[in-house]
Design an enzyme around this catalytic site. Sequence first.
Site, short mmCIF file in Angstrom:
data_model
loop_
_atom_site.label_atom_id
_atom_site.label_comp_id
_atom_site.label_asym_id
_atom_site.label_seq_id
_atom_site.Cartn_x
_atom_site.Cartn_y
_atom_site.Cartn_z
N VAL A 190 0.82 -1.23 0.00
CA VAL A 190 0.00 0.00 0.00
C VAL A 190 0.85 1.27 0.00
O VAL A 190 0.33 2.34 -0.24
CB VAL A 190 -1.04 0.10 1.16
CG1 VAL A 190 -2.03 -1.03 1.09
CG2 VAL A 190 -0.38 0.23 2.50
N LYS A 191 2.13 1.15 0.27
CA LYS A 191 3.00 2.33 0.26
C LYS A 191 3.30 2.73 -1.19
O LYS A 191 2.93 2.04 -2.11
CB LYS A 191 4.28 2.06 1.06
CG LYS A 191 4.02 1.53 2.48
CD LYS A 191 3.48 2.60 3.43
CE LYS A 191 2.85 2.02 4.69
NZ LYS A 191 3.74 1.46 5.67
#
Length: 390
Positions: A190-191
């Site tokens: 998700v980064k």
Amino acid sequence: MTQRFLPYGRQALDEQDIEAVAEVLRGDWLTTGPTVDAFETAFAAACGAGHAIACSNGTTALHLALAALDVGPGDVCIVPAVTFMATANAARYCGADVVFADVDPETGLMTPETLDVALQVARLRGPVKAVLPVHLAGQCEDVAAMASLAHAAGAVLVEDACHAVGTRHEGEPVGACRHAVSACFSFHPVKTIAAGEGGAITTNDADMAERLRRLRSHGIERDPDRMQRQEGEPWWHEMVELGWNYRLSDIQAALALSQLKRLDHFAARRQELAGLYDTAFEAMAPRVQPLARTPDCEPCLHLYPVRIDFDAAGKDRTEVMEALRAQGIGSQVHYIPVPDQPYYLDLYGRQELPGAQRYYARTLSLPLFVGMEDGDPLRVADALKAALGG
Ligand SMILES: *Cc1c(COP(=O)(O)O)cnc(C)c1O
């Protein structure tokens, strides 16, 4: 017509990424090898830092960064109350105590003012070794001012930059470490760039870089010049301190390196989408407002949190999240204040941090990822408006 589900965040992989990983799989090295070296070189350059040390995830990056400062029992680390719990946990892994700093309710960030208060509390608890500003959602506060306060208290700054790959602050990339001894990054999917799992620490201190590399691999010294025994035996190696296996594999590094090549594109696209959201929310102020923006910061936003006046709308956050989900829109809360987690409540009791409580009461992260389409921010804004009662 069912609409595409929009999660709050997701990776953006292309065929080049897949090919880069496949190439490593066809080669000789699976774990830490030449691709990790190549990624470290490229990542240090992207951050404008002297050194980058890759490791298994952002949590181990934080643990290594504090271990390399000899943070230990009796020491205190200062962590903002609004962050992912890993920031605080890293101090606990070292046996140190955590003092939580309050945050600005409009940005969720620790500020020089809230740090100053936390330092006064911390002094009563023990020597402060490290202050860990967290660049929440990809934004930075005044790092120079926080470094001055930390230094005056005998501490150093370690940036938790897990949200801030690609952010620029005062004209420099985050990770350049002008004011901090090190900065920690995560490459969780998700980064902003994905390695599967992965992390890195940047620093300008060559000795610290050396030590971080040793600590990520059991504390084993590989440089013959630095060994105690100088017999020249080819099998000889020395474990000189207690370390861990926190290595990144070449498989993961291949993905991270390939993704890093598109960082400028990722940052531009995230800004574009955030701009579309900002415009869509202009008409909804003050009931819904984007995160307040900090000066001197060109963020590569990792999240798009909005501040929502749930009381004024007469809706609670659960209802709103469920209504969004029914429209195929994911949302999330970043974060429940860490001192309110049962583990920290047991350890330190309940604390008065009104900025963190106010931030937490209103925050909701909406979808933000590179693969979103231009029409998506408006679709989300309209759904949020309907969820809040029109
Ligand atoms: C994701 C994250 C971490 C931990 O990173 P992992 O790679 O998931 O271990 C630490 N701090 C913050 C602020 C994060 O968002």
